[in-house]
Design an enzyme around this catalytic site. Sequence first.
Site, PDB file in Angstrom:
ATOM      1  N   CYS A 303       0.791  -1.233   0.000  1.00  0.00           N
ATOM      2  CA  CYS A 303       0.000   0.000   0.000  1.00  0.00           C
ATOM      3  C   CYS A 303       0.829   1.292   0.000  1.00  0.00           C
ATOM      4  O   CYS A 303       0.439   2.248  -0.665  1.00  0.00           O
ATOM      5  CB  CYS A 303      -1.030  -0.001   1.130  1.00  0.00           C
ATOM      6  SG  CYS A 303      -0.339  -0.226   2.762  1.00  0.00           S
ATOM      7  N   ARG A 333      10.199  -9.361   4.967  1.00  0.00           N
ATOM      8  CA  ARG A 333      10.223  -8.904   6.356  1.00  0.00           C
ATOM      9  C   ARG A 333      11.241  -9.736   7.121  1.00  0.00           C
ATOM     10  O   ARG A 333      11.194 -10.968   7.057  1.00  0.00           O
ATOM     11  CB  ARG A 333       8.850  -9.065   7.024  1.00  0.00           C
ATOM     12  CG  ARG A 333       7.800  -8.221   6.355  1.00  0.00           C
ATOM     13  CD  ARG A 333       6.499  -8.249   7.128  1.00  0.00           C
ATOM     14  NE  ARG A 333       5.481  -7.527   6.388  1.00  0.00           N
ATOM     15  CZ  ARG A 333       4.246  -7.329   6.807  1.00  0.00           C
ATOM     16  NH1 ARG A 333       3.876  -7.799   7.992  1.00  0.00           N
ATOM     17  NH2 ARG A 333       3.376  -6.652   6.086  1.00  0.00           N
ATOM     18  N   GLU A 335      11.771 -11.346   9.892  1.00  0.00           N
ATOM     19  CA  GLU A 335      10.992 -11.806  11.037  1.00  0.00           C
ATOM     20  C   GLU A 335      11.921 -12.299  12.137  1.00  0.00           C
ATOM     21  O   GLU A 335      13.032 -12.736  11.868  1.00  0.00           O
ATOM     22  CB  GLU A 335      10.032 -12.929  10.622  1.00  0.00           C
ATOM     23  CG  GLU A 335       8.948 -12.518   9.634  1.00  0.00           C
ATOM     24  CD  GLU A 335       7.809 -11.723  10.269  1.00  0.00           C
ATOM     25  OE1 GLU A 335       7.830 -11.480  11.478  1.00  0.00           O
ATOM     26  OE2 GLU A 335       6.885 -11.339   9.509  1.00  0.00           O
ATOM     27  N   ARG A 344       5.097 -18.175   8.446  1.00  0.00           N
ATOM     28  CA  ARG A 344       5.848 -16.998   8.911  1.00  0.00           C
ATOM     29  C   ARG A 344       7.195 -17.015   8.235  1.00  0.00           C
ATOM     30  O   ARG A 344       8.092 -17.716   8.646  1.00  0.00           O
ATOM     31  CB  ARG A 344       6.002 -16.968  10.439  1.00  0.00           C
ATOM     32  CG  ARG A 344       6.775 -15.741  10.915  1.00  0.00           C
ATOM     33  CD  ARG A 344       6.660 -15.494  12.401  1.00  0.00           C
ATOM     34  NE  ARG A 344       5.277 -15.274  12.802  1.00  0.00           N
ATOM     35  CZ  ARG A 344       4.630 -14.110  12.664  1.00  0.00           C
ATOM     36  NH1 ARG A 344       5.226 -13.071  12.147  1.00  0.00           N
ATOM     37  NH2 ARG A 344       3.384 -14.009  13.056  1.00  0.00           N
ATOM     38  N   GLU A 352      -2.406  -7.022  -2.420  1.00  0.00           N
ATOM     39  CA  GLU A 352      -2.930  -5.984  -1.555  1.00  0.00           C
ATOM     40  C   GLU A 352      -3.857  -5.057  -2.315  1.00  0.00           C
ATOM     41  O   GLU A 352      -3.419  -4.240  -3.121  1.00  0.00           O
ATOM     42  CB  GLU A 352      -1.816  -5.166  -0.885  1.00  0.00           C
ATOM     43  CG  GLU A 352      -2.458  -4.165   0.088  1.00  0.00           C
ATOM     44  CD  GLU A 352      -1.538  -3.598   1.133  1.00  0.00           C
ATOM     45  OE1 GLU A 352      -0.330  -3.869   1.099  1.00  0.00           O
ATOM     46  OE2 GLU A 352      -2.057  -2.852   1.986  1.00  0.00           O
ATOM     47  N   ASP A 413      -8.762  -8.581  11.800  1.00  0.00           N
ATOM     48  CA  ASP A 413      -7.939  -9.737  11.410  1.00  0.00           C
ATOM     49  C   ASP A 413      -8.846 -10.929  11.149  1.00  0.00           C
ATOM     50  O   ASP A 413      -9.870 -11.097  11.819  1.00  0.00           O
ATOM     51  CB  ASP A 413      -6.979 -10.115  12.544  1.00  0.00           C
ATOM     52  CG  ASP A 413      -5.672  -9.336  12.476  1.00  0.00           C
ATOM     53  OD1 ASP A 413      -5.514  -8.497  11.570  1.00  0.00           O
ATOM     54  OD2 ASP A 413      -4.820  -9.569  13.351  1.00  0.00           O
ATOM     55  N   GLU A 431      -3.337 -15.642  11.803  1.00  0.00           N
ATOM     56  CA  GLU A 431      -3.889 -14.498  11.061  1.00  0.00           C
ATOM     57  C   GLU A 431      -3.541 -14.709   9.600  1.00  0.00           C
ATOM     58  O   GLU A 431      -2.380 -14.675   9.227  1.00  0.00           O
ATOM     59  CB  GLU A 431      -3.275 -13.179  11.548  1.00  0.00           C
ATOM     60  CG  GLU A 431      -3.760 -11.999  10.712  1.00  0.00           C
ATOM     61  CD  GLU A 431      -2.840 -10.785  10.745  1.00  0.00           C
ATOM     62  OE1 GLU A 431      -2.184 -10.532  11.766  1.00  0.00           O
ATOM     63  OE2 GLU A 431      -2.804 -10.082   9.711  1.00  0.00           O
ATOM     64  N   ASN A 434      -6.064  -9.595   6.642  1.00  0.00           N
ATOM     65  CA  ASN A 434      -6.651  -8.501   7.415  1.00  0.00           C
ATOM     66  C   ASN A 434      -7.367  -7.530   6.497  1.00  0.00           C
ATOM     67  O   ASN A 434      -7.274  -7.625   5.270  1.00  0.00           O
ATOM     68  CB  ASN A 434      -5.608  -7.797   8.280  1.00  0.00           C
ATOM     69  CG  ASN A 434      -4.559  -7.112   7.453  1.00  0.00           C
ATOM     70  OD1 ASN A 434      -4.728  -6.900   6.259  1.00  0.00           O
ATOM     71  ND2 ASN A 434      -3.454  -6.767   8.079  1.00  0.00           N
ATOM     72  N   CYS A 459      -6.892  -0.677   3.199  1.00  0.00           N
ATOM     73  CA  CYS A 459      -6.245  -1.736   2.439  1.00  0.00           C
ATOM     74  C   CYS A 459      -6.506  -3.068   3.121  1.00  0.00           C
ATOM     75  O   CYS A 459      -7.007  -3.114   4.246  1.00  0.00           O
ATOM     76  CB  CYS A 459      -4.742  -1.487   2.332  1.00  0.00           C
ATOM     77  SG  CYS A 459      -3.931  -1.340   3.920  1.00  0.00           S
ATOM     78  N   ARG A 466      -0.281 -17.605   3.751  1.00  0.00           N
ATOM     79  CA  ARG A 466      -1.149 -17.815   4.919  1.00  0.00           C
ATOM     80  C   ARG A 466      -2.466 -18.473   4.503  1.00  0.00           C
ATOM     81  O   ARG A 466      -2.973 -19.331   5.215  1.00  0.00           O
ATOM     82  CB  ARG A 466      -1.416 -16.477   5.614  1.00  0.00           C
ATOM     83  CG  ARG A 466      -0.134 -15.836   6.173  1.00  0.00           C
ATOM     84  CD  ARG A 466       0.000 -16.028   7.647  1.00  0.00           C
ATOM     85  NE  ARG A 466       1.259 -15.523   8.151  1.00  0.00           N
ATOM     86  CZ  ARG A 466       1.384 -14.509   9.001  1.00  0.00           C
ATOM     87  NH1 ARG A 466       0.309 -13.856   9.425  1.00  0.00           N
ATOM     88  NH2 ARG A 466       2.568 -14.144   9.431  1.00  0.00           N
TER      89      ARG A 466
HETATM   90  P1  ATP Z   1       1.723 -11.038  12.095  1.00  0.00           P
HETATM   91  O1  ATP Z   1       1.158 -10.362  13.293  1.00  0.00           O
HETATM   92  O2  ATP Z   1       1.300 -12.454  11.912  1.00  0.00           O
HETATM   93  O3  ATP Z   1       3.198 -10.829  11.949  1.00  0.00           O
HETATM   94  P2  ATP Z   1       1.202  -8.712  10.593  1.00  0.00           P
HETATM   95  O4  ATP Z   1       0.232  -8.014  11.479  1.00  0.00           O
HETATM   96  O5  ATP Z   1       2.622  -8.326  10.620  1.00  0.00           O
HETATM   97  O6  ATP Z   1       1.084 -10.301  10.836  1.00  0.00           O
HETATM   98  P3  ATP Z   1       0.244  -7.375   8.325  1.00  0.00           P
HETATM   99  O7  ATP Z   1       1.320  -6.374   8.306  1.00  0.00           O
HETATM  100  O8  ATP Z   1      -1.077  -6.978   8.805  1.00  0.00           O
HETATM  101  O9  ATP Z   1       0.677  -8.676   9.116  1.00  0.00           O
HETATM  102  O10 ATP Z   1       0.195  -8.024   6.874  1.00  0.00           O
HETATM  103  C1  ATP Z   1      -0.999  -8.455   6.288  1.00  0.00           C
HETATM  104  C2  ATP Z   1      -0.951  -9.875   5.833  1.00  0.00           C
HETATM  105  O11 ATP Z   1       0.312 -10.235   5.290  1.00  0.00           O
HETATM  106  C3  ATP Z   1      -1.151 -10.862   6.970  1.00  0.00           C
HETATM  107  O12 ATP Z   1      -2.504 -11.017   7.257  1.00  0.00           O
HETATM  108  C4  ATP Z   1      -0.557 -12.108   6.384  1.00  0.00           C
HETATM  109  O13 ATP Z   1      -1.467 -12.697   5.495  1.00  0.00           O
HETATM  110  C5  ATP Z   1       0.616 -11.581   5.584  1.00  0.00           C
HETATM  111  N1  ATP Z   1       1.881 -11.679   6.321  1.00  0.00           N
HETATM  112  C6  ATP Z   1       2.414 -10.802   7.183  1.00  0.00           C
HETATM  113  N2  ATP Z   1       3.593 -11.212   7.655  1.00  0.00           N
HETATM  114  C7  ATP Z   1       3.837 -12.424   7.052  1.00  0.00           C
HETATM  115  C8  ATP Z   1       4.908 -13.368   7.111  1.00  0.00           C
HETATM  116  N3  ATP Z   1       5.968 -13.149   7.851  1.00  0.00           N
HETATM  117  N4  ATP Z   1       4.808 -14.471   6.364  1.00  0.00           N
HETATM  118  C9  ATP Z   1       3.744 -14.695   5.571  1.00  0.00           C
HETATM  119  N5  ATP Z   1       2.707 -13.832   5.471  1.00  0.00           N
HETATM  120  C10 ATP Z   1       2.739 -12.716   6.202  1.00  0.00           C
HETATM  121 ZN    ZN Z   2      -1.671  -1.856   3.583  1.00  0.00          ZN
HETATM  122 MG    MG Z   3       4.317  -9.131  11.604  1.00  0.00          MG
END
Ligand code: ATP
Ligand code: ZN
Ligand code: MG
Length: 500
Positions: A303, A333, A335, A344, A352, A413, A431, A434, A459, A466
């Site tokens: 976004c 990311r 992580e 994850r 998006e 979520d 999750e 969202n 968005c 996921r």
């Molecule tokens: P989480 O709390 O699980 O880390 P997030 O709140 O960081 O998720 P958002 O930034 O809201 O996730 O991203 C939106 C979507 O992107 C999530 O609903 C998920 O489908 C996907 N997503 C986010 N982080 C990951 C990841 N590390 N691996 C796979 N998919 C992801």
């Molecule tokens: Zn967004």
């Molecule tokens: Mg996250």
Amino acid sequence: MRFELHAVLTLSADLTGLSKELGAFLESLNTTLLAKEPSRTAAITKWTTHEKTLTLTITSETSLRPHNALLQVKNALGAQFGKSHHLGIRSIAVPKYTITFELDRPPQKPVTIPFASVAIDGKTAVLTITDATEEFLQRNYIDRMITLVKEKVENQYYEGKAEFWKLIWASPEKHLVWTKDPTEEMEKLGWLKQGPTKGKWFYRPQAAAILKTMEYIAIHEVLQPLGFQEVIESHIKPFDIWLKTGHMEGMPYEFYYVVEPKTRDAKDWERFIDLTKITKEVDVAELQKNLSPPAAGIAYAQCPMIYWSFKGKTISESSLPVLVYDKTAISARYESGGRHGIERVDEFHRIEPVYIGTRDQLLDLREKLLERYTHVFDDIFELEWRKAWVTPWYMQQAGKIGESGTQETGTMDFEAYMPYRGTRKDSEWLEFQNLSILGDKYITAFNIKAQKSELWSGCSGIGLERWTAAFLAQKGLDPDHWPKGFTRYLSKLPTGIEFL
Ligand code: ATP
Ligand code: ZN
Ligand code: MG
């Protein structure tokens, strides 16, 4: 709030003979220049001269900050004595600047910030800035520093507390075919290969087919029926975009950063190339000499760049609501923790959708999106899932995990039960998606306008890994056991590649 600033002005000539005249002038400023409006007053409370230096104390309890007042005083002195006495101001130093303000509640532990020392007694905070330059004061950091102290103290009260989470709706329990971790099983079958680096996967044909089916379903069952149009953005986000969205201060520790070569002249790379040819290794120290400092990062979400593409634009009423989506940029990311499953990961595939329109248009769209998503999760995946209000990410990153939006704006979520993780009650649900409406936050940040309407935006993050993980965790890997709704899209997996 009380500000007290001590400044030392060095002038071009000795002030000894001018002391009286100077004093009278400075005093007059207290009732003129520094008292133009009652809500914006400051006072020169003390002044002394010694040879070429003039030492001032300026205090204020209003929005006219002493550091701004000081710059006004400097100009007034120049105008008053410059011509008549050939007196110029050579430099300004601020050896000490203290700011005293009240907090809503006392801190639970010490607070530090850059550029100032912070002392807090009960609810009274004192910021002390020493040896500030004129240039520093002109940047107007002071108010942001005050806000930061307040924010850090407030955040201490949220630390360690459970995140805000309010159930909206839950599906009935569904028929689940197994309790295995789909990632592990797919790895055993050779559908997936881990790596080559942290949190990345290589999807062989069987897994790729499932992920691509998820993408197809999202587009054909959700986005196209609602009139979303596809855009294609760049993977690489320059920092100024993340500064505007707040990601830069929100999650700088989660980005994958991008660097450019300092030059693309092969001659400058000769030594690095020679070293590589001889050693067959990457000499990272040598490489770094040829790289620019980072100025961008790989997409975190899609976004921000979509908003950037509308920056400064006025959108025609006939194009509202704007409905677009990107499925090309890959999210990266960094992580925490090791590699676990495809749910994850450090690199993932998201679609998006971003929507921009009036409040009413977006609230209406949210209902329609929910309807389409529900169709996918209920009728196609036959998933066991639920919806909950959660804290929008930008509030989360500011530490405000106890707050939701107003629920007109806010983040929802979607979570799926993952049988391999344990019981419905005790295990963590995933999750997988969202949906947010964010009010005018990004509209304002990117100065996006419509002809007449006030705009809101939002968005929704559709994470294909996921969706896949949630579906397979509940329905298994055997297409014969998959719901009819899904096998309409994928009933037979590719044969894949056999290894000896
Ligand atoms: P989480 O709390 O699980 O880390 P997030 O709140 O960081 O998720 P958002 O930034 O809201 O996730 O991203 C939106 C979507 O992107 C999530 O609903 C998920 O489908 C996907 N997503 C986010 N982080 C990951 C990841 N590390 N691996 C796979 N998919 C992801
Ligand atoms: Zn967004
Ligand atoms: Mg996250």
